[in-house]
Write a protein that holds these residues in place. Sequence first.
Motif, PDB file in Angstrom:
ATOM      1  N   THR A 319       8.358   2.711 -42.249  1.00 22.71           N
ATOM      2  CA  THR A 319       8.168   2.646 -43.699  1.00 22.71           C
ATOM      3  C   THR A 319       9.429   3.004 -44.481  1.00 22.71           C
ATOM      4  OG1 THR A 319       7.288   4.854 -43.535  1.00 22.71           O
ATOM      5  CG2 THR A 319       5.681   3.070 -43.706  1.00 22.71           C
ATOM      6  N   ASN A 320      10.454   3.447 -43.785  1.00 24.00           N
ATOM      7  CA  ASN A 320      11.717   3.766 -44.461  1.00 24.00           C
ATOM      8  C   ASN A 320      12.408   2.453 -44.878  1.00 24.00           C
ATOM      9  OD1 ASN A 320      14.262   4.552 -45.210  1.00 24.00           O
ATOM     10  ND2 ASN A 320      14.594   5.933 -43.463  1.00 24.00           N
ATOM     11  N   PRO A 321      12.678   2.254 -46.182  1.00 25.23           N
ATOM     12  CA  PRO A 321      13.258   0.976 -46.619  1.00 25.23           C
ATOM     13  C   PRO A 321      14.608   0.658 -45.968  1.00 25.23           C
ATOM     14  CG  PRO A 321      13.347   2.600 -48.392  1.00 25.23           C
ATOM     15  CD  PRO A 321      12.503   3.190 -47.299  1.00 25.23           C
ATOM     16  N   THR A 322      15.369   1.690 -45.622  1.00 27.58           N
ATOM     17  CA  THR A 322      16.677   1.419 -44.998  1.00 27.58           C
ATOM     18  C   THR A 322      16.476   0.862 -43.576  1.00 27.58           C
ATOM     19  OG1 THR A 322      16.822   3.723 -44.306  1.00 27.58           O
ATOM     20  CG2 THR A 322      17.973   3.141 -46.327  1.00 27.58           C
ATOM     21  N   MET A 323      15.469   1.388 -42.873  1.00 28.31           N
ATOM     22  CA  MET A 323      15.157   0.865 -41.526  1.00 28.31           C
ATOM     23  C   MET A 323      14.672  -0.582 -41.645  1.00 28.31           C
ATOM     24  SD  MET A 323      15.653   3.067 -39.031  1.00 28.31           S
ATOM     25  CE  MET A 323      14.695   2.430 -37.670  1.00 28.31           C
ATOM     26  N   LEU A 324      13.786  -0.825 -42.616  1.00 32.19           N
ATOM     27  CA  LEU A 324      13.247  -2.177 -42.804  1.00 32.19           C
ATOM     28  C   LEU A 324      14.364  -3.167 -43.141  1.00 32.19           C
ATOM     29  CD1 LEU A 324      10.038  -1.297 -44.865  1.00 32.19           C
ATOM     30  CD2 LEU A 324      10.107  -2.190 -42.527  1.00 32.19           C
ATOM     31  N   GLY A 325      15.270  -2.753 -44.024  1.00 27.90           N
ATOM     32  CA  GLY A 325      16.385  -3.624 -44.427  1.00 27.90           C
ATOM     33  C   GLY A 325      17.261  -3.976 -43.231  1.00 27.90           C
ATOM     34  N   CYS A 326      17.534  -2.976 -42.389  1.00 26.92           N
ATOM     35  CA  CYS A 326      18.393  -3.221 -41.214  1.00 26.92           C
ATOM     36  C   CYS A 326      17.713  -4.146 -40.221  1.00 26.92           C
ATOM     37  CB  CYS A 326      18.727  -1.898 -40.505  1.00 26.92           C
ATOM     38  SG  CYS A 326      19.876  -0.884 -41.426  1.00 26.92           S
ATOM     39  N   ILE A 327      16.433  -3.898 -39.968  1.00 23.22           N
ATOM     40  CA  ILE A 327      15.715  -4.731 -38.980  1.00 23.22           C
ATOM     41  C   ILE A 327      15.684  -6.187 -39.463  1.00 23.22           C
ATOM     42  CG2 ILE A 327      13.430  -5.187 -37.965  1.00 23.22           C
ATOM     43  CD1 ILE A 327      13.032  -2.052 -38.077  1.00 23.22           C
ATOM     44  N   ALA A 328      15.316  -6.374 -40.735  1.00 23.19           N
ATOM     45  CA  ALA A 328      15.198  -7.734 -41.272  1.00 23.19           C
ATOM     46  C   ALA A 328      16.560  -8.429 -41.271  1.00 23.19           C
ATOM     47  CB  ALA A 328      14.615  -7.681 -42.683  1.00 23.19           C
ATOM     48  N   GLY A 329      17.601  -7.733 -41.716  1.00 20.74           N
ATOM     49  CA  GLY A 329      18.939  -8.333 -41.795  1.00 20.74           C
ATOM     50  C   GLY A 329      19.453  -8.720 -40.415  1.00 20.74           C
ATOM     51  N   SER A 330      19.253  -7.826 -39.460  1.00 17.19           N
ATOM     52  CA  SER A 330      19.738  -8.076 -38.110  1.00 17.19           C
ATOM     53  C   SER A 330      19.008  -9.265 -37.479  1.00 17.19           C
ATOM     54  CB  SER A 330      19.540  -6.802 -37.278  1.00 17.19           C
ATOM     55  OG  SER A 330      19.669  -7.089 -35.936  1.00 17.19           O
ATOM     56  N   ALA A 331      17.673  -9.272 -37.607  1.00 20.76           N
ATOM     57  CA  ALA A 331      16.888 -10.353 -36.989  1.00 20.76           C
ATOM     58  C   ALA A 331      17.257 -11.703 -37.606  1.00 20.76           C
ATOM     59  CB  ALA A 331      15.398 -10.077 -37.153  1.00 20.76           C
ATOM     60  N   LEU A 332      17.439 -11.715 -38.920  1.00 26.12           N
ATOM     61  CA  LEU A 332      17.740 -12.997 -39.582  1.00 26.12           C
ATOM     62  C   LEU A 332      19.132 -13.512 -39.203  1.00 26.12           C
ATOM     63  CD1 LEU A 332      16.423 -15.020 -41.629  1.00 26.12           C
ATOM     64  CD2 LEU A 332      18.061 -14.106 -43.254  1.00 26.12           C
ATOM     65  N   LEU A 333      20.106 -12.605 -39.203  1.00 22.87           N
ATOM     66  CA  LEU A 333      21.464 -13.028 -38.828  1.00 22.87           C
ATOM     67  C   LEU A 333      21.465 -13.610 -37.416  1.00 22.87           C
ATOM     68  CD1 LEU A 333      24.621 -13.095 -38.817  1.00 22.87           C
ATOM     69  CD2 LEU A 333      24.444 -10.857 -37.748  1.00 22.87           C
ATOM     70  N   ARG A 334      20.783 -12.927 -36.501  1.00 25.57           N
ATOM     71  CA  ARG A 334      20.796 -13.383 -35.106  1.00 25.57           C
ATOM     72  C   ARG A 334      20.119 -14.747 -34.975  1.00 25.57           C
ATOM     73  NH1 ARG A 334      21.955  -8.653 -31.613  1.00 25.57           N
ATOM     74  NH2 ARG A 334      20.968  -9.721 -29.873  1.00 25.57           N
ATOM     75  N   LYS A 335      19.037 -14.924 -35.715  1.00 30.41           N
ATOM     76  CA  LYS A 335      18.349 -16.225 -35.663  1.00 30.41           C
ATOM     77  C   LYS A 335      19.258 -17.326 -36.234  1.00 30.41           C
ATOM     78  CE  LYS A 335      14.010 -18.345 -37.312  1.00 30.41           C
ATOM     79  NZ  LYS A 335      13.785 -19.283 -36.241  1.00 30.41           N
ATOM     80  N   ALA A 336      19.916 -17.020 -37.346  1.00 29.93           N
ATOM     81  CA  ALA A 336      20.809 -18.012 -37.961  1.00 29.93           C
ATOM     82  C   ALA A 336      21.981 -18.331 -37.026  1.00 29.93           C
ATOM     83  CB  ALA A 336      21.315 -17.500 -39.311  1.00 29.93           C
ATOM     84  N   ALA A 337      22.500 -17.310 -36.354  1.00 24.43           N
ATOM     85  CA  ALA A 337      23.630 -17.519 -35.434  1.00 24.43           C
ATOM     86  C   ALA A 337      23.188 -18.404 -34.273  1.00 24.43           C
ATOM     87  CB  ALA A 337      24.136 -16.167 -34.920  1.00 24.43           C
ATOM     88  N   SER A 338      21.955 -18.178 -33.817  1.00 19.89           N
ATOM     89  CA  SER A 338      21.444 -18.974 -32.712  1.00 19.89           C
ATOM     90  C   SER A 338      21.280 -20.445 -33.134  1.00 19.89           C
ATOM     91  CB  SER A 338      20.122 -18.346 -32.246  1.00 19.89           C
ATOM     92  OG  SER A 338      19.334 -19.251 -31.580  1.00 19.89           O
ATOM     93  N   LEU A 339      20.739 -20.670 -34.340  1.00 23.94           N
ATOM     94  CA  LEU A 339      20.580 -22.044 -34.841  1.00 23.94           C
ATOM     95  C   LEU A 339      21.936 -22.724 -34.998  1.00 23.94           C
ATOM     96  CD1 LEU A 339      17.866 -21.962 -37.675  1.00 23.94           C
ATOM     97  CD2 LEU A 339      17.703 -22.898 -35.368  1.00 23.94           C
ATOM     98  N   ALA A 340      22.888 -21.992 -35.566  1.00 25.34           N
ATOM     99  CA  ALA A 340      24.219 -22.569 -35.792  1.00 25.34           C
ATOM    100  C   ALA A 340      24.860 -22.942 -34.456  1.00 25.34           C
ATOM    101  CB  ALA A 340      25.099 -21.587 -36.561  1.00 25.34           C
ATOM    102  N   PHE A 341      24.668 -22.073 -33.461  1.00 21.02           N
ATOM    103  CA  PHE A 341      25.274 -22.343 -32.150  1.00 21.02           C
ATOM    104  C   PHE A 341      24.644 -23.562 -31.472  1.00 21.02           C
ATOM    105  CE2 PHE A 341      25.873 -21.829 -27.576  1.00 21.02           C
ATOM    106  CZ  PHE A 341      27.265 -21.746 -27.529  1.00 21.02           C
ATOM    107  N   GLU A 342      23.334 -23.717 -31.653  1.00 23.47           N
ATOM    108  CA  GLU A 342      22.649 -24.898 -31.088  1.00 23.47           C
ATOM    109  C   GLU A 342      23.325 -26.172 -31.580  1.00 23.47           C
ATOM    110  OE1 GLU A 342      18.438 -25.334 -32.008  1.00 23.47           O
ATOM    111  OE2 GLU A 342      18.108 -23.428 -30.969  1.00 23.47           O
TER     112      GLU A 342
END
Length: 368
Positions: A319-342
């Motif tokens: 429930t800590n907003p800083t934890m939520l922000g980090c998790i969301a940012g990290s997951a999205l970047l990694r997904k975008a990097a994976s799509l770009a690499f494909e």
Amino acid sequence: MIVKHGMNYLTVLNSARNHKLAPPLAVLRRQQFLIRVLGVRGENRMQGSKFEADSDNILRAITPVFDPNRHKGQAGKVAVIGGCREYTGAPYFAAISALKIGADLSHVFCTKDAAPVIKSYSPELIVHPVLEESYSVGDRDKDHISRRVVAEVDKWMERFDCLVVGPGLGRDPFLLDCVSEIIKQARQSNVPIIIDGDGLFLVTNNLGLVSGYPLAILTPNVNEYKRLVQKVLNCEVNDQDAHGQLLSLAKQIGGVTILRKGKCDLISDGEIVKSVSNHGSPRRCGGQGDILSGSVAVFLSWARQLILADEGNLIISPTNPTMLGCIAGSALLRKAASLAFEDRKRSTLTTDIIECLGRSLEDICPAC
Ligand SMILES: NC(=O)C1=CN([C@@H]2O[C@H](COP(=O)(O)OP(=O)(O)OC[C@H]3O[C@@H](n4cnc5c(N)ncnc54)[C@H](OP(=O)(O)O)[C@@H]3O)[C@@H](O)[C@H]2O)[C@@H](O)CC1
Ligand SMILES: Nc1ncnc2c1ncn2[C@@H]1O[C@H](COP(=O)(O)OP(=O)(O)OP(=O)(O)O)[C@@H](O)[C@H]1O
Ligand SMILES: [Mg+2]
């Protein structure tokens, strides 16, 4: 060749290499296939761990739905403090990523030399040429120029939902002194701060700037983490107890949140540890950390808004907003990097990953 469960990569590769009857191209393809298969198995093991964050659900929970009653600015106003003679790419990557994810306004506060360059990359960014480096300031002028720089940023401070300090900031001592004052002002105004790149160089040498501030996030890469551990814990990085060490580090800096970037991103606020290890890209081109800092800024702003509006009725964890922000940012970047690499394979660049941010978020939480 029979691949048995438990065989390591090297055994498999050596077997494939020794398979003399197969033509070289077929052997190569088989090697690549085995690496992919075994690699995915290893990754799934990590994703199944009890520490792995439920990142898709977190992204769905904190990304706001479109509402025709909302006005410009309500989806987020972020500011990046960075950009100097050497580095103009890093602040641009951070600031444009925030916009591509859904922030309404993205500002950059940089040096006078860097501003026209950053402006020319994008008309979308609001660029303030206010920072000064030592070479352009005489000793006698330092005090009043420093006051002026801090005042220029401070007059905007209350309007920002989040500050990203450090991408492409450089290490000029006068400039870093001014930025220390800017961090103090942000803290006084309760504005969340993400510290990255050269901002971490500054903070590692002056921990008091963020110590005990629960709205601070540090996003160290491998070098930056090493320096932080040496300085704060007075020891070397211990990968055998990566979670425990990260937890102590965040606790020791008074409950700031730390996102340790790497093959798997580890995040802790000194209370819990979460990991994000969804498939990313094998390309390690510079600038991916900058995308991350801009992304975390937006998600942290959204998480904070949601938590304030929901008055404790949030059904996601943590429930800590800083934890939520980090998790969301990290997951999205990694997904975008994976799509770009494909799509781009070896020629994948940071700008390609930025172009995939929108599609990646859309896959998880469609706009309509
Ligand atoms: N396109 C762009 O504009 C991009 C710009 N970028 C920007 O670059 C900045 C530095 O970030 P980075 O990630 O290169 O730092 P990092 O991994 O610690 O260093 C790697 C090695 O370099 C060395 N070193 C670095 N700076 C040094 C200095 N001033 N003087 C001396 N040594 C220095 C360092 O050595 P060490 O500090 O360990 O002695 C290590 O061996 C930061 O502002 C970032 O945002 C990136 O975001 C990428 C895209
Ligand atoms: N070995 C890896 N495998 C997969 N993803 C990785 C790996 N290393 C880093 N990443 C991802 O790339 C992102 C950026 O991490 P990186 O260590 O490149 O940051 P950085 O050095 O600060 O980048 P920048 O060049 O922007 O300064 C992290 O969020 C992480 O998810
Ligand atoms: Mg970096």
